[in-house]
Design a protein around this motif. Sequence first.
Motif, mmCIF file in Angstrom:
data_model
loop_
_atom_site.group_PDB
_atom_site.id
_atom_site.type_symbol
_atom_site.label_atom_id
_atom_site.label_comp_id
_atom_site.label_asym_id
_atom_site.label_seq_id
_atom_site.Cartn_x
_atom_site.Cartn_y
_atom_site.Cartn_z
ATOM 1 N N PHE A 92 -1.278 51.972 21.976
ATOM 2 C CA PHE A 92 -1.172 50.823 22.857
ATOM 3 C C PHE A 92 -2.398 49.918 22.722
ATOM 4 O O PHE A 92 -2.279 48.709 22.537
ATOM 5 N N LEU A 93 -3.590 50.528 22.758
ATOM 6 C CA LEU A 93 -4.817 49.727 22.699
ATOM 7 C C LEU A 93 -4.916 48.982 21.369
ATOM 8 O O LEU A 93 -5.224 47.793 21.333
ATOM 9 N N LEU A 94 -4.627 49.699 20.278
ATOM 10 C CA LEU A 94 -4.748 49.060 18.963
ATOM 11 C C LEU A 94 -3.726 47.937 18.821
ATOM 12 O O LEU A 94 -4.031 46.877 18.280
ATOM 13 N N THR A 95 -2.499 48.192 19.320
ATOM 14 C CA THR A 95 -1.481 47.149 19.249
ATOM 15 C C THR A 95 -1.922 45.921 20.025
ATOM 16 O O THR A 95 -1.840 44.792 19.541
ATOM 17 N N MET A 96 -2.410 46.148 21.228
ATOM 18 C CA MET A 96 -2.855 45.026 22.050
ATOM 19 C C MET A 96 -3.961 44.250 21.344
ATOM 20 O O MET A 96 -3.967 43.025 21.329
ATOM 21 N N GLY A 97 -4.901 44.989 20.753
ATOM 22 C CA GLY A 97 -5.999 44.331 20.048
ATOM 23 C C GLY A 97 -5.482 43.451 18.928
ATOM 24 O O GLY A 97 -5.879 42.296 18.782
ATOM 25 N N THR A 98 -4.549 44.006 18.119
ATOM 26 C CA THR A 98 -4.002 43.251 16.998
ATOM 27 C C THR A 98 -3.259 42.017 17.488
ATOM 28 O O THR A 98 -3.475 40.905 16.998
ATOM 29 N N VAL A 99 -2.379 42.233 18.457
ATOM 30 C CA VAL A 99 -1.564 41.120 18.945
ATOM 31 C C VAL A 99 -2.454 40.020 19.511
ATOM 32 O O VAL A 99 -2.277 38.841 19.213
ATOM 33 N N PHE A 100 -3.452 40.426 20.267
ATOM 34 C CA PHE A 100 -4.327 39.430 20.866
ATOM 35 C C PHE A 100 -5.032 38.609 19.792
ATOM 36 O O PHE A 100 -5.066 37.381 19.844
ATOM 37 N N THR A 101 -5.595 39.318 18.811
ATOM 38 C CA THR A 101 -6.316 38.610 17.753
ATOM 39 C C THR A 101 -5.393 37.634 17.031
ATOM 40 O O THR A 101 -5.737 36.465 16.840
ATOM 41 N N VAL A 102 -4.219 38.122 16.629
ATOM 42 C CA VAL A 102 -3.313 37.280 15.839
ATOM 43 C C VAL A 102 -2.867 36.064 16.639
ATOM 44 O O VAL A 102 -2.928 34.923 16.160
ATOM 45 N N GLU A 103 -2.459 36.293 17.877
ATOM 46 C CA GLU A 103 -1.953 35.178 18.677
ATOM 47 C C GLU A 103 -3.053 34.157 18.948
ATOM 48 O O GLU A 103 -2.820 32.952 18.923
ATOM 49 N N MET A 104 -4.240 34.683 19.203
ATOM 50 C CA MET A 104 -5.379 33.805 19.454
ATOM 51 C C MET A 104 -5.660 32.950 18.220
ATOM 52 O O MET A 104 -5.829 31.731 18.314
ATOM 53 N N MET A 105 -5.694 33.605 17.057
ATOM 54 C CA MET A 105 -5.957 32.890 15.810
ATOM 55 C C MET A 105 -4.900 31.805 15.596
ATOM 56 O O MET A 105 -5.207 30.684 15.230
ATOM 57 N N GLN A 106 -3.649 32.197 15.807
ATOM 58 C CA GLN A 106 -2.566 31.240 15.542
ATOM 59 C C GLN A 106 -2.721 29.998 16.412
ATOM 60 O O GLN A 106 -2.569 28.873 15.945
ATOM 61 N N ARG A 107 -3.053 30.203 17.665
ATOM 62 C CA ARG A 107 -3.175 29.056 18.554
ATOM 63 C C ARG A 107 -4.355 28.179 18.174
ATOM 64 O O ARG A 107 -4.268 26.963 18.198
ATOM 65 N N ILE A 108 -5.453 28.833 17.807
ATOM 66 C CA ILE A 108 -6.637 28.039 17.480
ATOM 67 C C ILE A 108 -6.458 27.301 16.155
ATOM 68 O O ILE A 108 -6.887 26.167 16.008
ATOM 69 N N LEU A 109 -5.772 27.943 15.205
ATOM 70 C CA LEU A 109 -5.635 27.317 13.891
ATOM 71 C C LEU A 109 -4.490 26.312 13.836
ATOM 72 O O LEU A 109 -4.337 25.606 12.858
ATOM 73 N N SER A 110 -3.668 26.259 14.883
ATOM 74 C CA SER A 110 -2.500 25.379 14.813
ATOM 75 C C SER A 110 -2.939 23.918 14.783
ATOM 76 O O SER A 110 -4.007 23.555 15.265
#
Lengths: 313, 420, 440
Positions: free
Chosen positions: C331-349
Amino acid sequence: MEYFTISLLNGTVYGLLLFMVSAGLTLIFGMMGVLNFAHTSFYMLGAYFAYTLQKYISFWPSIILATVLAGGGGIVVERYFLRRVHRYGHAHELLLTFGLSYIIAELIKLFYGNYPTNYRVPESLHFSAFQIFGTDYPVYRLLMGGISLGMFLLVYLLLSRTRVGIVVRSAIYRPRMAEALGHNVPLVFMGVFGVGAALAGLAGAVAGAFYTTNPNMALELGVIVFVVVVVGGLGSLEGAMLASLIIGLSSSFAVGIDLSLVDLFAFFGAGEWAQGLGGLMELKVSSLSATIPFALMLIILLVRPSGLLGEKG
Amino acid sequence: MLTKMSVFKRSFIVLVLSLSCLLMAATVFAAPLRVAVVETLSGSQASTGLLYRSAVRYGIDKINAQGGWNGGSIQLLEYDNQGGVAGASEKVKAAIADGAQIIFQGASSAVGGQVTEDIRKYNLRNPGKEVLYMNVGAEAMELTGSKAHFHMFRISPNAEIRIGAVIEAMKENGNLGERVYSMNQNYSWGMDVEKTILDKSASLGYEVVGKTLHDVNKIQDFSPYVAKIKAVNANTVITGNWSNDLLLLMKAANDAGLQVRFGTAFLDQPGNLANAGDTALGHFIAHDFSLESTGDEGAAFGEDYKKKMGHYPSYVEPHTVMGIGLLGEALKNVADEDGKMNINKLVLAMEKATYHTPLGEISIRIEDHQVLLPMVVSEVSKDVKYKMDGTDLGYKPIKIMTAEEAAAPVQAATKIVRID
Amino acid sequence: MKHSRFLILAAIVLLFALPAILSHSLVNAVNQMLIAALFACAFNLLCGQAGMLSFGHAAYFGIGAFATLHAMGIMGQESLLPTPLLPLAGACVGFLSGLAAGWFSTKRTGVYFSMITLALAELLHTMAPHLRSLFGGEAGLSGMRYPALGLTFGSDIHVYYLTLVWVLGAIGLQYYITLTPYGRLVLALRENSHRLSFLGYNVHHLGTLTFALSAMLTGIAGGLQAISIEASNYAIFDMHLSSEVVLNTYIGGVNVFLGPILGAAVMTFFGNAASDLTRNWLLYKGIIFVLVMMFMPTGIAGLVMMLTANLRKYSALLLWPVLLLSCIATFLLTMGTVFTVEMMQRILSQDYQMLAQMSDGGEWPPVQLFGRQWLPGSLISWGLPVVLFVAGGYFVKLAKNRWRVLQEASSDQSSETDSIHNLGEMTTESEHELNEREKA
């Protein structure tokens, strides 16, 4: 004559480009038996690396650096991913590379967006080499062909004339025996995978400027490189060269042939009958240019599965 | 705005909805109008789908800013059709099940064909619960021809409008020449373009010296095709190609030193000018909006769009926004029935609505539900105010056509069964 | 054994009751899951049971779909079969085309077999758009379900039951086949085809028949899809679908009959749900594939089997801390991955970058994510995923330690230890041997 000459030139250069991408794949395929679906991803990575580096350093150094980086990516993939699943069998390796190709494509989209980039041939190389039948022939096209040929010679000599080449070939042919003789086969595997990825990266860095650098470029070449490898013979560099040229030339020539089976039958006087059948009969050769490579692949697999120049089978 | 819902959340909403239905039996209660965009939002063809999504978001936000419908905001649901026809069909079902009454879709005529058929069949089977398909960009002719039906509006131009406009403007401008080559993709859209080029040849006095239909998005090297164009000595290439097929074709022609002009439909796709660079200079495009020619009104729209969506509107976005503006006008004239939307009434209101855009009035043609919209034909030039894609290039208008001038006749195959 | 039979029966009852429980759109999703499950199951007859990895099964899926559609009647034509029997058309045409394709492709083994199936499928894919009368060009063909047997087949519920009955029937048939002597021969084909031919069996005929049966069941799945969406398009032949079924099958687990069914159902649901949640779902899908291949080589079914085996071996009381720790870590690792990816996507959009540019060197505006505002410049936005990753890694370590202690304690009692790795190796060893033989 004009059409013939131009098609010949274009087909040859396109074939040479195909060779650049598939050379690494055939080595990997032949040696490790891995159907590496991530191979064209390295082609794409090469293009994007070169595009990014070009903003900071000049054209040629960025191409070289992009090649090295793509090779590094290949080494990482082999060392930390493929090697782990090797013991589970080929199917797992194949599916792993599949997953990696998804990841690479999506990461590219994440960082560079969905649209084509403005990676272009530098102005200093944007001129015509010669005129042929009143048409300019861009020098960059010749350059791509030249790089491909140079690469072929280099890798060929490396494999056939050096000690490293002998070890690599023996590791391809009998990995266990090579290991028993004291060679570090995993290291060889890693090296070959890295070099294969680097070659694909070089192709991408060079061709990305000429064609377009976009997130779908891996997908566009995806299957055709397998055709090249299979038609040429698994693991055979010369075979890959021959197959690339055949496919390059056939797709280049097919475009201009507006004949169909109907015309063939008409030649024997049965044109109207064939026309009545419709469907397959009316398909023009020019609209089949994408189909021809697969037909060729099928015939090769059924008649001579080891490929045109392959040894194993 | 209701975006990005999980399936669980969706089922929860359905539960809430069914409970509220029970409540509604007692008291008349205004349910918000739900609309859905079903587009390709991931995978290799996502770029166009994402543009449609931002345009629809912008358009719906604008209607909501003016009060929405029936005193409530319109809710926009978003679905990813995962790039395929099967996925689209499934997501349309999901959208309808989630209560969407209007479906927006535009990228790909194949998907459009599926969506329009799905909705036609759904409406046939569920009278009284009709759903409207707003076709924001599937431009194949048959969608307003043999496949047209009462509950579909196409608010984008089509092959005949686009290509007719570009040929006419180039002719008037003296850029067309006598010898025209038709280079198109081998599917419904490309074939429609080819047909238009052939049909117009007599009236506009040019000769079609060659025509090619090639595979879609599969060709890396267009030089053999350029060799064909060269062989017949064409002055102009008219093409409906988009994306890579357009870029690679233009680059290959430029590299061969071919002195031809291109008349295109989709050159303004984001990224194209950046990639093509000076290669694109002097070529033509027919589009439905131009920042250059529309004065303060157009500029205001452009700047507002850029502020909200991050870029100037181009490619498929302007007509999508305008078309939703038209929908907004129609919504003003539709009263609720027990708090609910009657789609049949909305369709009738759409047929009567007009909407003022920076280029002129747009409206729906009743016979085939195709939008009639003004077109502008531009030349890629450096002499422009608005530079696109981070290059020094932009689109310099050479001719603006009113909706009547740009319109193409109703197709013979069109037969809309009316529900009045 | 009794247990699992009871479970399957319960699952079937549940499937029949679903429309009463679930919302409309979820029933549609289950409909897609069922079709994908049958497809994967049919594919596994060839891949898992006969040991032949086909890379072109989309061809038979598509052929089944188009055959069914033609039987249904294109655009107002009369239907050849009553609606509930339409998948028969897909089955027949699928069987015949499988017979033809199988005869060619089973002449070769291993990689060459895969490549022939790939070539055949791509051949069809590239030609299909040109064969308008058969496949309707790029726009595809469209039909309509007609009422039959007193049912309208207009509502999704009717379609769901039609799909359910056919899928259960087809899977049941396939299961029955595996129990027959012929089914045993198919397994022998995978294990040692040389020995089989020495015993006097015609390996080529056997392979062809298996291929044809697999294509037949695949054709039914394709037909069910055509019935469900009342249309089909040549894009169905795309390589993408062929690879999808391979991946689904392996994620489920090839060595267990129910594995591919499970894998296909789970992955289809994942695609359905995640694609509406995030644009990056393909990235997550890729990550899942890679992780499963690396750490769960026997797939979901393998995981389930390992769990039940361990539950039998250790008491649940001893096992649950390990399970809990693993779950927390995942759960923790999934949350970490999802958070990073979603954050990156929003910032790079693109739109965000535009906003950032407008801020003129000042602080970048906050990003909306998970119902909260995050400042790209702040420590929390980037500290959070780091914390999640570190904590996840820590829990992985804890779980591993626990597991080791547990094993060491029990190794005195029993000589055989079937840990994750052992189980993985047991099942893949034979496969690996097979591959080695093919190579030689």
